[in-house]
Design an enzyme around this catalytic site. Structure first.
Site, PDB file in Angstrom:
ATOM      1  CG  PHE A 131      54.955 -50.631 -54.784  1.00  0.00           C
ATOM      2  CD1 PHE A 131      54.471 -51.212 -53.623  1.00  0.00           C
ATOM      3  CD2 PHE A 131      54.711 -49.280 -55.012  1.00  0.00           C
ATOM      4  CE1 PHE A 131      53.760 -50.464 -52.693  1.00  0.00           C
ATOM      5  CE2 PHE A 131      54.004 -48.529 -54.095  1.00  0.00           C
ATOM      6  CZ  PHE A 131      53.522 -49.112 -52.932  1.00  0.00           C
ATOM      7  CG  ASP A 208      61.793 -49.521 -55.702  1.00  0.00           C
ATOM      8  OD1 ASP A 208      62.102 -49.523 -54.493  1.00  0.00           O
ATOM      9  OD2 ASP A 208      60.770 -48.962 -56.147  1.00  0.00           O
ATOM     10  CE1 TYR A 233      56.653 -45.445 -47.056  1.00  0.00           C
ATOM     11  CE2 TYR A 233      57.633 -43.485 -48.035  1.00  0.00           C
ATOM     12  CZ  TYR A 233      56.853 -44.620 -48.151  1.00  0.00           C
ATOM     13  OH  TYR A 233      56.300 -44.938 -49.363  1.00  0.00           O
ATOM     14  CE  LYS A 234      57.502 -48.860 -48.311  1.00  0.00           C
ATOM     15  NZ  LYS A 234      57.528 -49.107 -49.751  1.00  0.00           N
ATOM     16  NE  ARG A 382      54.006 -55.934 -46.488  1.00  0.00           N
ATOM     17  CZ  ARG A 382      54.274 -54.790 -47.114  1.00  0.00           C
ATOM     18  NH1 ARG A 382      54.679 -54.789 -48.362  1.00  0.00           N
ATOM     19  NH2 ARG A 382      54.101 -53.629 -46.499  1.00  0.00           N
TER      20      ARG A 382
END
Ligand SMILES: *Cc1c(COP(=O)(O)O)cnc(C)c1O
Length: 411
Positions: A131, A208, A233-234, A382
């Site tokens: 990322f 990560d 928050y995912k 996605r």
């Protein structure tokens, strides 16, 4: 309503009927205008319970207890919530996880602390498919500390392998930074084997876990992980801007000093002392005043995840991604869509990347219809499948809309 083959409708109905976690979906806010939400890995849906929790928090903990709440609960809360996250999601014993900052800031703090604790080692290993924030932070720390970044270039449709890591590490390596689940392909890196390979070179590993936490089972203590960070928050439904978490193995905590030396990580914050002296244990990884309001939704989701259990969540995640790939093969492959995520469920996280040259327009059309996946530059849709809030019927409906839009666009 798109036209869907009867056997797929039957399959979706059967999978939903047999899903032991199906009832958990009702715990989430499900607004009428959203037909299908396949982006729980960018921003998880809120829980209905969170509405009440936020309201009562304002009235009681904040409104009535006022500043007294810092002593009563808030000072310890980043560590208490961290311990629950460790127990329920990370496979981490108490005292090794803290909730604070954004992922970006926590990553900076832990990576800088780790390179500073490795004197004489001049390299950081990272990969080009990670990322952006991870790549930028690695570059920034390397520039600050005069280190070299050794970049692994993995297969973009898969991810970093243990062989690639073995070839990149040496006695010069300070730290290896990798994502456990790749944010594009969903490839699951072999965390235990890579961690062992990094340790053989005498280096530290920082994982990560942004696309793992709450979707894939983790055993950080058992696997000997040194450091980890991740988003809340995912798949942990903490809400926009909810704080990140950091994990530091107990054996390392005394050796690591993080660079944002704030008063809240001080050994005695209220002594207002002259010089910085880091607190013992995980508190030293806190910098400023913890974002208590931002932790409220995460608390509700952790309670729900604890009730469902990570093994059941992972089992449903595998069925969801399997079903998505099967439907994509049947409905979308004839229109030129390809699956760019691993076929082996062992090596796949909880999202599926579907590629097509028209995907940018398709996703824009989907959003207008209330079907919400993510677009991933340059040609990826996605589909993030959040096991507690996504149904099989929702997946089928979404992919039916994709097929309809592909047909419209090509005619
Ligand atoms: C989502 C994500 C981030 C986000 O970082 P923030 O500081 O929360 O914006 C970082 N790394 C990875 C791998 C991600 O998937």
């Amino acid at each position: 309503m798109p036209d869907l083959p009867a056997h797929l409708l039957d399959q979706a109905r059967r999978l939903d009927a047999e899903d032991p976690l199906a009832s958990y979906r009702d715990a989430f806010v499900l607004p009428d205008g959203v037909l299908a939400y396949l982006d729980g890995n960018s921003l998880g849906r809120p829980l209905v319970r969170t509405r009440d929790r936020v309201g009562s928090f304002v009235a009681e903990e904040w409104g009535a207890r006022l500043i007294r709440s810092w002593d009563e609960r808030w000072m310890e809360h980043p560590l208490v919530l961290g311990d629950q996250l460790g127990r329920v999601v990370l496979g981490a014993a108490p005292g090794q996880t803290v909730v604070a900052d954004s992922t970006t800031v926590m990553l900076y703090k832990l990576l800088r602390a780790a390179v500073d604790a490795s004197p004489g080692r001049t390299e950081v290993v990272a990969d080009t498919e990670n990322f952006p924030t991870d790549r930028y932070i690695v570059d920034a720390i390397a520039a600050e500390r005069g280190l070299t970044v050794r970049w692994i270039e993995p297969d973009p449709a898969a991810g970093v392998t243990v062989e690639e890591v073995r070839a990149a590490v040496s006695s010069s390596t300070a730290v290896v930074l990798l994502s456990h689940v790749a944010y594009k392909s969903a490839y699951v890196a072999d965390l235990p084997a890579i961690t062992a390979a990094v340790h053989e070179a005498g280096a530290l590993v920082l994982w990560d876990l942004c696309h793992s936490a709450g979707a894939v089972e983790l055993a950080l203590d058992a696997d000997g992980v040194d450091l980890a960070v991740g988003c809340s928050y995912k798949y942990l439904n903490g809400g926009p801007g909810a704080p990140a978490f950091g994990y530091v193995a107990e054996r390392l905590q005394g050796r690591l000093v993080q660079p944002i030396a704030g008063w809240m990580g001080h050994a005695e914050p209220f002594a207002m002392g002259g010089a910085y002296e880091p607190a013992a244990g995980m508190r030293r990884f806190i910098s400023g005043t913890p974002p208590i309001v931002g932790m409220l939704p995460l608390q509700d989701m952790l309670d729900l995840v604890e009730k469902a259990g990570m093994p059941a969540i992972r089992a449903k995640s595998v069925l969801l991604t399997d079903f998505t790939i099967r439907v994509a093969e049947e409905l979308l492959a004839p229109h030129g869509v390809t699956v760019a995520s691993p076929r082996d469920p062992e090596c796949r996280g909880s999202h599926v990347l579907l590629e097509h040259d028209a995907m940018r327009d398709v996703v824009a059309g989907l959003w207008e219809r209330g079907v919400i996946p993510d677009f991933r530059h340059p040609r990826g849709l996605r589909a993030g499948l959040s096991p507690l809030s996504t149904s099989f019927g929702e997946v089928l409906l979404a992919l039916g809309h994709v097929r309809e839009l592909l047909t419209e666009i090509s005619t």
